[in-house]
Design an enzyme around this catalytic site. Structure first.
Site, mmCIF file in Angstrom:
data_model
loop_
_atom_site.group_PDB
_atom_site.id
_atom_site.type_symbol
_atom_site.label_atom_id
_atom_site.label_comp_id
_atom_site.label_asym_id
_atom_site.label_seq_id
_atom_site.Cartn_x
_atom_site.Cartn_y
_atom_site.Cartn_z
ATOM 1 N N LYS A 171 6.268 -9.259 -8.162
ATOM 2 C CA LYS A 171 4.833 -9.586 -8.052
ATOM 3 C C LYS A 171 4.247 -9.966 -9.417
ATOM 4 O O LYS A 171 3.526 -10.958 -9.550
ATOM 5 C CB LYS A 171 4.112 -8.371 -7.457
ATOM 6 C CG LYS A 171 2.608 -8.425 -7.466
ATOM 7 C CD LYS A 171 2.056 -9.371 -6.429
ATOM 8 C CE LYS A 171 0.550 -9.481 -6.567
ATOM 9 N NZ LYS A 171 -0.032 -10.477 -5.707
ATOM 10 N N LYS A 246 -5.860 -8.032 -14.187
ATOM 11 C CA LYS A 246 -5.103 -6.782 -13.977
ATOM 12 C C LYS A 246 -3.604 -7.076 -13.907
ATOM 13 O O LYS A 246 -2.800 -6.423 -14.571
ATOM 14 C CB LYS A 246 -5.572 -6.124 -12.674
ATOM 15 C CG LYS A 246 -4.752 -4.935 -12.235
ATOM 16 C CD LYS A 246 -5.060 -4.540 -10.798
ATOM 17 C CE LYS A 246 -3.808 -4.006 -10.138
ATOM 18 N NZ LYS A 246 -3.951 -3.707 -8.726
HETATM 19 P P1 NAD Z 1 -10.259 -2.918 -2.802
HETATM 20 O O1 NAD Z 1 -10.854 -2.316 -4.023
HETATM 21 O O2 NAD Z 1 -11.089 -3.793 -1.918
HETATM 22 O O3 NAD Z 1 -9.671 -1.730 -1.866
HETATM 23 C C1 NAD Z 1 -9.074 -0.567 -2.368
HETATM 24 C C2 NAD Z 1 -9.545 0.604 -1.493
HETATM 25 O O4 NAD Z 1 -8.872 1.797 -1.926
HETATM 26 C C3 NAD Z 1 -11.055 0.871 -1.611
HETATM 27 O O5 NAD Z 1 -11.642 0.835 -0.323
HETATM 28 C C4 NAD Z 1 -11.121 2.261 -2.249
HETATM 29 O O6 NAD Z 1 -12.211 3.047 -1.789
HETATM 30 C C5 NAD Z 1 -9.795 2.868 -1.804
HETATM 31 N N1 NAD Z 1 -9.340 3.992 -2.622
HETATM 32 C C6 NAD Z 1 -9.277 4.064 -3.981
HETATM 33 N N2 NAD Z 1 -8.769 5.262 -4.352
HETATM 34 C C7 NAD Z 1 -8.509 5.949 -3.209
HETATM 35 C C8 NAD Z 1 -7.978 7.233 -2.937
HETATM 36 N N3 NAD Z 1 -7.617 8.060 -3.918
HETATM 37 N N4 NAD Z 1 -7.857 7.617 -1.641
HETATM 38 C C9 NAD Z 1 -8.222 6.770 -0.636
HETATM 39 N N5 NAD Z 1 -8.733 5.549 -0.828
HETATM 40 C C10 NAD Z 1 -8.874 5.137 -2.099
HETATM 41 O O7 NAD Z 1 -8.959 -3.694 -3.291
HETATM 42 P P2 NAD Z 1 -8.142 -4.850 -2.521
HETATM 43 O O8 NAD Z 1 -8.665 -6.174 -2.875
HETATM 44 O O9 NAD Z 1 -8.014 -4.457 -1.082
HETATM 45 O O10 NAD Z 1 -6.716 -4.709 -3.249
HETATM 46 C C11 NAD Z 1 -5.844 -3.635 -2.974
HETATM 47 C C12 NAD Z 1 -4.529 -3.878 -3.703
HETATM 48 O O11 NAD Z 1 -3.979 -5.132 -3.268
HETATM 49 C C13 NAD Z 1 -4.675 -3.988 -5.221
HETATM 50 O O12 NAD Z 1 -3.597 -3.304 -5.820
HETATM 51 C C14 NAD Z 1 -4.643 -5.491 -5.490
HETATM 52 O O13 NAD Z 1 -4.156 -5.799 -6.786
HETATM 53 C C15 NAD Z 1 -3.704 -5.958 -4.403
HETATM 54 N N6 NAD Z 1 -3.886 -7.371 -4.002
HETATM 55 C C16 NAD Z 1 -5.132 -7.866 -3.756
HETATM 56 C C17 NAD Z 1 -5.287 -9.199 -3.377
HETATM 57 C C18 NAD Z 1 -6.659 -9.781 -3.110
HETATM 58 O O14 NAD Z 1 -6.763 -11.015 -2.971
HETATM 59 N N7 NAD Z 1 -7.712 -8.969 -2.989
HETATM 60 C C19 NAD Z 1 -4.159 -10.031 -3.240
HETATM 61 C C20 NAD Z 1 -2.897 -9.482 -3.458
HETATM 62 C C21 NAD Z 1 -2.777 -8.154 -3.839
#
Ligand code: NAD
Length: 295
Positions: A171, A246
């Protein structure tokens, strides 16, 4: 049908959890943000009051969390996943995190004879909702086989990258290439503007010539040539610049620790850092063209 614990129902997790529901699974969901869970209750998720509560009795656990420290907390704390899940459960962390944290958590699971994979994704929120993500999976062949039926529901391409941490390695290498390519395409369009070359003409030529790449043909940083690219939507993400930064920081930290030379990756990190600090953290990463244009 299986019972699946889903922890982390943010932008990505909510779409992924919906696809598991659509496939007929029971989904027990937990997020620190209760509203994120409530938004999916109408779709049929069962709200859990904690991670421990969500994983009790589950056949599979999926986590989609922001970063390594969240993943370590959710899996390793005394009230976390490893202390409360069934030993037969398959654990899948789909977050993008550092390789060392991924390996640490998978090793802790292995000590309890629990199968776990790191399975970060490529594709954004739209692919999460459509069930067309690409999963890059790290872990043993046995863990990969156990995870595959669940990943198949959420993705279109499921690739076993190697042992624990290999998914995260793939990734961050992929996204470092993507960042460098996006900057290169943006610089091409900025130079074309200065030279009086029409953007559509550059697109028509380079998309058939050796400058061709995904950042040009699927995600063009100028409005017009690719109607679905965020450039046509005021650079709303898509893939936020903060997320790209990030991933670049993860790649640079990995490069430093492993002794790899990645000078363009280092420069891409500097440029995305400058871009996000200028108030653009929540704009699409292709918007970096606007910073380059200003010089
Ligand atoms: P986001 O911030 O929208 O969602 C993360 C969720 O995790 C939040 O709802 C938060 O409340 C929850 N959370 C945090 N700590 C927690 C805990 N201890 N217990 C329970 N819940 C908890 O982020 P996202 O955009 O959904 O991204 C999630 C992951 O996917 C990241 O690692 C990101 O790098 C990866 N990612 C995102 C994308 C994108 O386009 N958004 C694409 C590929 C990969």
């Amino acid at each position: 049908m299986a019972t699946i614990a889903f922890i982390g129902l943010g932008n990505m997790g909510s779409g992924m959890a919906r696809n598991l529901l659509k496939a007929g699974h029971q989904v027990n969901a937990f997020d620190l943000n209760a509203q994120a869970v409530a938004a999916l209750e109408v779709d049929g998720v069962v709200a859990a009051e904690s991670a421990a509560h969500a994983v009790k009795g589950a056949d599979a656990v999926v986590t989609m969390l922001p970063a390594g420290q969240h993943v370590k907390t959710v899996y390793l704390e005394p009230d976390g996943v490893l202390a409360h899940c069934r030993p037969e459960a398959i654990l899948m962390d789909c977050s993008t995190i550092d390789v060392d944290s991924a390996r640490e958590v998978i090793a802790a699971a292995a000590q309890k004879n629990i199968l776990m994979v790191d399975a970060p994704v490529s594709g954004g929120v739209a692919a999460a909702a459509a069930g067309s993500l690409t999963f890059m999976v790290g872990g043993t062949a046995e863990a990969f086989d156990a995870a595959r039926p669940y990943l198949d529901v959420m993705g279109a391409n499921i690739i076993h990258a190697g042992d624990a941490g290999a998914g995260q390695a793939a990734k961050i290498c992929n996204n470092m290439m993507l960042a460098i390519q996006m900057i290169s395409v943006a610089e091409g369009f900025v130079l074309a503007e200065k030279l009086g070359l029409d953007a559509q003409k550059l697109f028509d030529i380079s998309s058939k010539a050796s400058g061709q790449c995904w950042s040009l043909t699927s995600y063009c940083p100028v409005p017009g040539p690719v109607p679905t690219s965020p450039a046509n939507n005021d650079y709303k993400p898509g893939f936020a610049a903060a997320m790209m930064l990030k991933d670049l920081r993860l790649s640079q930290s990995a490069a430093k620790n492993s002794g790899a030379q990645t000078p363009l990756g280092a420069l891409a990190e500097q440029l995305y850092s400058q871009y996000t600090e200028a108030g653009n953290a929540n704009t699409d990463f292709s918007g970096i063209i606007n910073m380059l244009r200003k010089g």
